[in-house]
Structure formats: structure tokens, C-alpha cells
Design a protein around this motif. Structure first.
Motif, short mmCIF file in Angstrom:
data_model
loop_
_atom_site.label_atom_id
_atom_site.label_comp_id
_atom_site.label_asym_id
_atom_site.label_seq_id
_atom_site.Cartn_x
_atom_site.Cartn_y
_atom_site.Cartn_z
N GLY A 11 23.77 42.13 -50.46
CA GLY A 11 23.54 40.76 -50.47
C GLY A 11 23.85 40.01 -49.12
O GLY A 11 23.13 39.03 -48.74
N THR A 12 24.66 40.63 -48.34
CA THR A 12 25.08 40.09 -47.08
C THR A 12 23.69 40.55 -46.12
O THR A 12 23.49 39.44 -45.25
CB THR A 12 26.36 41.07 -46.48
N ALA A 13 22.97 41.45 -46.21
CA ALA A 13 21.91 41.50 -45.22
C ALA A 13 20.81 40.86 -45.71
O ALA A 13 20.27 40.11 -44.94
CB ALA A 13 21.21 43.13 -45.43
N ALA A 14 20.68 40.39 -47.11
CA ALA A 14 19.59 39.49 -47.62
C ALA A 14 20.04 38.03 -47.15
O ALA A 14 19.14 37.47 -46.62
CB ALA A 14 19.48 39.56 -49.11
N LEU A 15 21.17 37.50 -47.10
CA LEU A 15 21.51 36.45 -46.77
C LEU A 15 21.34 36.14 -45.48
O LEU A 15 20.99 35.05 -44.96
CB LEU A 15 23.03 35.94 -47.45
N ALA A 16 21.87 36.99 -44.56
CA ALA A 16 21.64 36.79 -43.08
C ALA A 16 20.23 37.06 -42.72
O ALA A 16 19.73 36.27 -41.84
CB ALA A 16 22.29 38.25 -42.29
N ALA A 17 19.24 37.79 -43.30
CA ALA A 17 17.87 37.84 -42.84
C ALA A 17 17.27 36.51 -43.23
O ALA A 17 16.38 35.93 -42.53
CB ALA A 17 17.32 39.01 -43.67
N VAL A 18 17.64 35.83 -44.57
CA VAL A 18 16.85 34.58 -44.89
C VAL A 18 17.24 33.53 -44.08
O VAL A 18 16.51 32.64 -43.63
CB VAL A 18 17.32 34.23 -46.50
N ALA A 19 18.66 33.57 -43.73
CA ALA A 19 19.28 32.46 -42.66
C ALA A 19 18.54 32.40 -41.55
O ALA A 19 18.66 31.27 -40.83
CB ALA A 19 20.65 32.64 -42.62
N THR A 20 18.21 33.53 -41.11
CA THR A 20 17.61 33.64 -39.63
C THR A 20 16.16 33.76 -39.58
O THR A 20 15.54 33.69 -38.50
CB THR A 20 18.18 34.80 -38.77
N SER A 21 15.43 33.45 -40.88
CA SER A 21 14.05 33.79 -40.93
C SER A 21 13.36 32.53 -40.35
O SER A 21 12.00 32.71 -39.99
CB SER A 21 13.53 33.84 -42.60
N GLY A 22 13.89 31.27 -40.34
CA GLY A 22 13.15 30.15 -39.84
C GLY A 22 12.28 29.57 -40.82
O GLY A 22 11.39 28.64 -40.73
N ALA A 23 12.27 30.23 -42.18
CA ALA A 23 11.26 29.79 -43.24
C ALA A 23 11.72 28.47 -43.79
O ALA A 23 13.03 28.21 -43.71
CB ALA A 23 11.13 30.92 -44.19
N ASP A 24 10.72 27.79 -44.34
CA ASP A 24 11.26 26.75 -45.52
C ASP A 24 12.05 26.90 -46.61
O ASP A 24 11.21 27.82 -47.35
CB ASP A 24 10.19 25.66 -45.75
N LEU A 25 12.99 26.68 -46.90
CA LEU A 25 13.82 27.16 -48.22
C LEU A 25 14.09 25.99 -49.09
O LEU A 25 14.48 24.79 -48.91
CB LEU A 25 14.99 27.81 -47.83
N PRO A 26 13.45 26.06 -50.33
CA PRO A 26 13.57 25.17 -51.33
C PRO A 26 15.06 25.24 -51.86
O PRO A 26 15.16 24.22 -53.02
CB PRO A 26 12.46 25.47 -52.45
#
Length: 432
Positions: A242-257
Motif C-alpha cells: 500500500g505504501t509503494a502504491a500510494l507513493a507511485a500514484v502520488a508521483t505519477s502526474g496522472a489525473d486522479l478522479p
């Protein structure tokens, strides 16, 4: 830069590092926070007023952490996507008066935490770690990660029936570890020793939350190194993913709904009823304050919660080659077969058909397989933070995890591919 679509064995290597750095829930959340800090997250205090700025934030409370990432321009009613897990594992924990012993042995008085496989703690080199509370009101983490204690098993010559009758352990009499020799029990010896280990002056420690841990490091196992043996996989494997996934998503630069969240609680193994457990107010309070900090109203809070989904990620049971009859005959989860969806119609798990669809969509997006776990009808089913989270906060919750063997042992066993497959699924769930 988009979030990685697939982790590899490097993720599993990193899991082993995480397990070694996290002998207690307090160490686990500190390690997770350190990793999130590197991804740009910042700690906020529960006693401060919160601002509605975008970015990554986290709250630490004891052995629990709640972290979330607010995308730029997120509305107050934006729903959350939550990965839930727990930081505690069954073990032996130090009593308030720890110094004891008899017959020339110095021992440490311990209490049984949760439901450990007690035999797995015998004849194993143990360290000691936890949280020290100091006279000035602060706390200090301590970790004696070397052979310090041992629970010696009675020799077979003095228990001739053990092979035929099985090992029978009395929780009070048979599980007190030894840590030295001496005819005199001196109150304060253990805490004085830990003060020295932590570089503290004598008398600074006025409270403690201490527990034993195996000092044998995690390791790959098997002819082709396709398995991993290690401690506290239930449930630090999910906390790490969960930590790895949250960090990856937060630094992805993608639009998050959605607003992605990691919520890792303490005390799941004893019922979750504490201020740091899933049955406490921590998660609801953090999510509500996040809504209100962005100028939201109670109506916005209700709208956000109504659209929220939580994946409760915890380890489950892989089919055991020596006890296959204990499993449901048509549901045999295998290690390295991908994450598992956990189902129980009596709501010991929170998964329903709509939740299955959410998880199936995440796995399809991540291009990974998943399996289903259902208990044998003749055996009682365990439970997780999933039903608690759903009932307490009124949010849709799905129970998932990774299939392992030797659950609640001092040393558990999983497939080497499953940790990064789980992390892939969590990335796809947090960033649909």
C-alpha cells in the motif's frame, strides 16, 4: 510520468528490507512515513488546524498511519479510494514488571499478544523492540536486533509423550524467555539495559510497549527462489504494498478522479478496538477533516463517503499441501497465483458482488490474475478490518490479500511474485 504498470522482483527485495526495518507496529509506520516523505508527503499534526492545500499528507498515531494525496483542484466532495491494512502481528509482549526468573536463570515476563502459533516461538533467537515513553513526555523507538532472548523447549527426554500426544504449552509457565544467568531478580534491569541501548540516561524511561521478534532475516527459499520466508507478512506485506502504491500514484502526474488513501491500523489481531484500531475514530476523523479543510460541508462529506471504496488488504490462506482437506474443495488459492479476493456470505469478509467487480477491474487493468478464497463450510472463518471499516464508516469495502502458509507463525511463507502482483493491483485501484 505515469505510475508503473508492473513492479518486479525488486519490489519483493524491498519488502524484505521493509520487514527487517519494522519489528513492531511503531517501527512499521515510521518506515512507511519515511518512504512517503521521499515521495513528497508531509506529516500533519492532529492538534493543528489543517489547510486544504493539495499534495500528500499523513497522520501518525502510535502504531497507525493514515496517508492521503489530494490532487490539484480536487473538490470537497471528491470520493476516496482507500487501501486498508494492519501493522500488528501476533507475538510475545513484555509485561509491566518484566524482570523475573528462577533456578539461576534470568527471564523476561511476557504476555501473549493475539493468536500466535506458540510452538513457532520456541528455540528461536529473539530480539526486543518497541516504544519507550520518556519522562519529558516524548517517545523513543528501540530495536535490539540481535539474539537476546530465547524460549527453550523441554527436551524430549523429559516429555516422552510429546511425539504421540503433541506439544502442549501453558501460556503462563512455558513461554517466558531466558536472557541471562543470575540468582537474584533485580527490578529495573531490563529497562536499564534498554536505556543503555537507546543512549538514554538511567531513569528517563517511565513507560514502555515492547515485544519480541525473530532476528532471522527474511530470505528467498526454494530451488528457483520462488518463495519468501520471513516474519510479520501478516500484515506488513500489505502495508508495504500500500505504501509503494500510494507513493507511485502520488508521483505519477496522472489525473486522479479520487483521493488515494493508505490506512494502516494497529490492534487488528486483538479486535481493532483502540484509538489506533480500525474500530476507532481515526480513519473517519482524518477523512472528514480532509473534506472540511477543503471548504466542504457535511453534505460534501456525505457525498464523498458515498462514493468511496476501500480495499481491505490482509493475508489469506494458500492451499496447504499437507492439509488440503481443511480448505474448500473448489477454492484452492496457490502462491504466485496473484492476489486473492476473500468472500464470506456471513460478512466475516466485506466483499460482495459489486466489490468483486471493482477488484476484477483493477486486476484487469494491471493485467494480473486473481484468485478467490472461501473457507471450508465446516470450519469457522477468520475476519479482517474489512467488515469493521464498512460498518463504522458506511463505505463500500472489499476484502483482498495475498495467499500465504504458516499464518501467525513467527516466520511465514509467501510466493515471491505475489507481493509485487498485489502492489500492481493496488496502483490500478488507486488510479483507475
Amino acid at each position: 510520468m505515469s505510475a508503473p504498470s508492473r513492479f518486479d522482483r525488486g519490489h519483493t527485495d524491498d519488502l524484505m528490507t521493509f520487514l527487517s526495518a519494522s519489528p513492531t507496529p511503531y517501527h512499521a509506520v515510521a518506515t512507511a512515513a519515511e518512504r512517503l516523505e521521499k515521495a513528497g508527503f508531509r506529516q500533519v499534526s492532529e492538534t493543528d488546524a489543517w489547510e486544504g492545500t493539495s499534495g500528500g499528507k499523513y497522520v501518525l498515531r502510535g502504531g497507525a498511519i493514515v496517508a492521503w494525496y489530494v490532487p490539484e483542484g480536487a473538490a470537497a466532495h471528491t470520493p476516496f479510494r482507500i487501501v486498508g491494512a494492519h501493522t500488528d502481528s501476533p507475538n510475545l509482549r513484555v509485561k509491566p514488571r518484566p524482570d523475573t526468573g528462577a533456578h539461576g536463570w534470568r527471564q523476561v515476563a511476557v504476555e501473549i499478544y493475539g493468536g500466535p502459533l506458540m510452538n513457532s516461538w520456541l528455540d528461536r533467537d529473539l530480539g526486543l523492540a518497541g516504544r519507550l515513553s520518556l519522562r519529558d513526555g516524548s517517545t523513543r523507538l528501540v530495536d535490539v536486533d540481535r539474539p537476546l532472548l530465547r524460549v527453550p523447549q523441554l527436551a524430549i527426554h523429559m516429555d516422552r509423550n510429546v511425539t504421540a500426544d503433541g506439544l502442549k504449552l501453558d501460556k503462563q509457565r512455558h513461554l517466558q524467555p531466558v536472557w541471562g544467568l543470575g540468582d537474584t531478580v533485580r527490578d529495573g534491569d531490563l529497562i536499564a539495559f534498554l536505556e543503555d541501548e537507546a543512549g538514554l540516561a538511567r531513569g528517563e524511561v517511565t513507560g514502555w510497549d515492547l515485544m519480541t521478534h525473530s532476528v532471522e532475516p527474511p530470505a528467498y527459499l526454494g530451488r528457483d527462489r520462488e518463495l519468501v520466508a520471513g516474519p510479520r507478512m501478516d500484515n506488513l506485506l500489505s502495508v508495504h504494498a500500500g505504501t509503494a502504491a500510494l507513493a507511485a500514484v502520488a508521483t505519477s502526474g496522472a489525473d486522479l478522479p479520487y483521493i488515494p488513501v493508505l490506512a494502516a491500523f494497529d490492534h487488528e489481531e486483538t479486535g481493532s478496538q483502540s484509538d489506533t484500531g480500525a474500530d476507532g475514530p481515526l480513519l473517519g476523523g482524518v477523512l472528514e477533516r480532509s473534506v472540511f479543510a477543503r471548504g466542504g460541508s457535511y453534505e460534501d462529506r456525505a457525498r464523498a463517503f458515498a462514493g468511496t471504496v476501500c480495499l481491505s488488504s490482509d493475508t489469506g490462506h494458500a492451499v496447504h499441501p499437507n492439509y488440503a482437506e481443511r480448505h474448500d474443495p473448489t477454492h484452492h488459492p496457490r502462491v504466485n497465483g496473484g492476489p486473492i479476493l476473500k468472500v464470506n456470505v456471513n460478512n466475516r469478509y466485506a466483499t460482495d458482488g459489486s466489490g468483486r467487480a471493482v477488484f476484477a477491474a483493477a486486476c484487469e487493468k494491471a493485467d494480473i490474475p486473481f484468485q478467490t478464497f472461501v473457507s471450508n463450510n465446516s470450519m469457522p472463518c477468520g475476519t479482517t478490518i474489512g467488515p469493521i471499516t464498512a460498518a463504522r464508516h458506511g463505505i463500500s469495502t472489499v476484502d483482498i490479500g495475498v495467499a500465504i502458509l504458516s499464518m501467525h507463525s513467527a516466520r511465514e511463507l509467501c510466493g515471491a511474485d505475489d507481493p509485487h502482483l498485489l502492489a500492481n493491483a493496488l496502483v490500478a485501484f488507486l488510479q483507475p
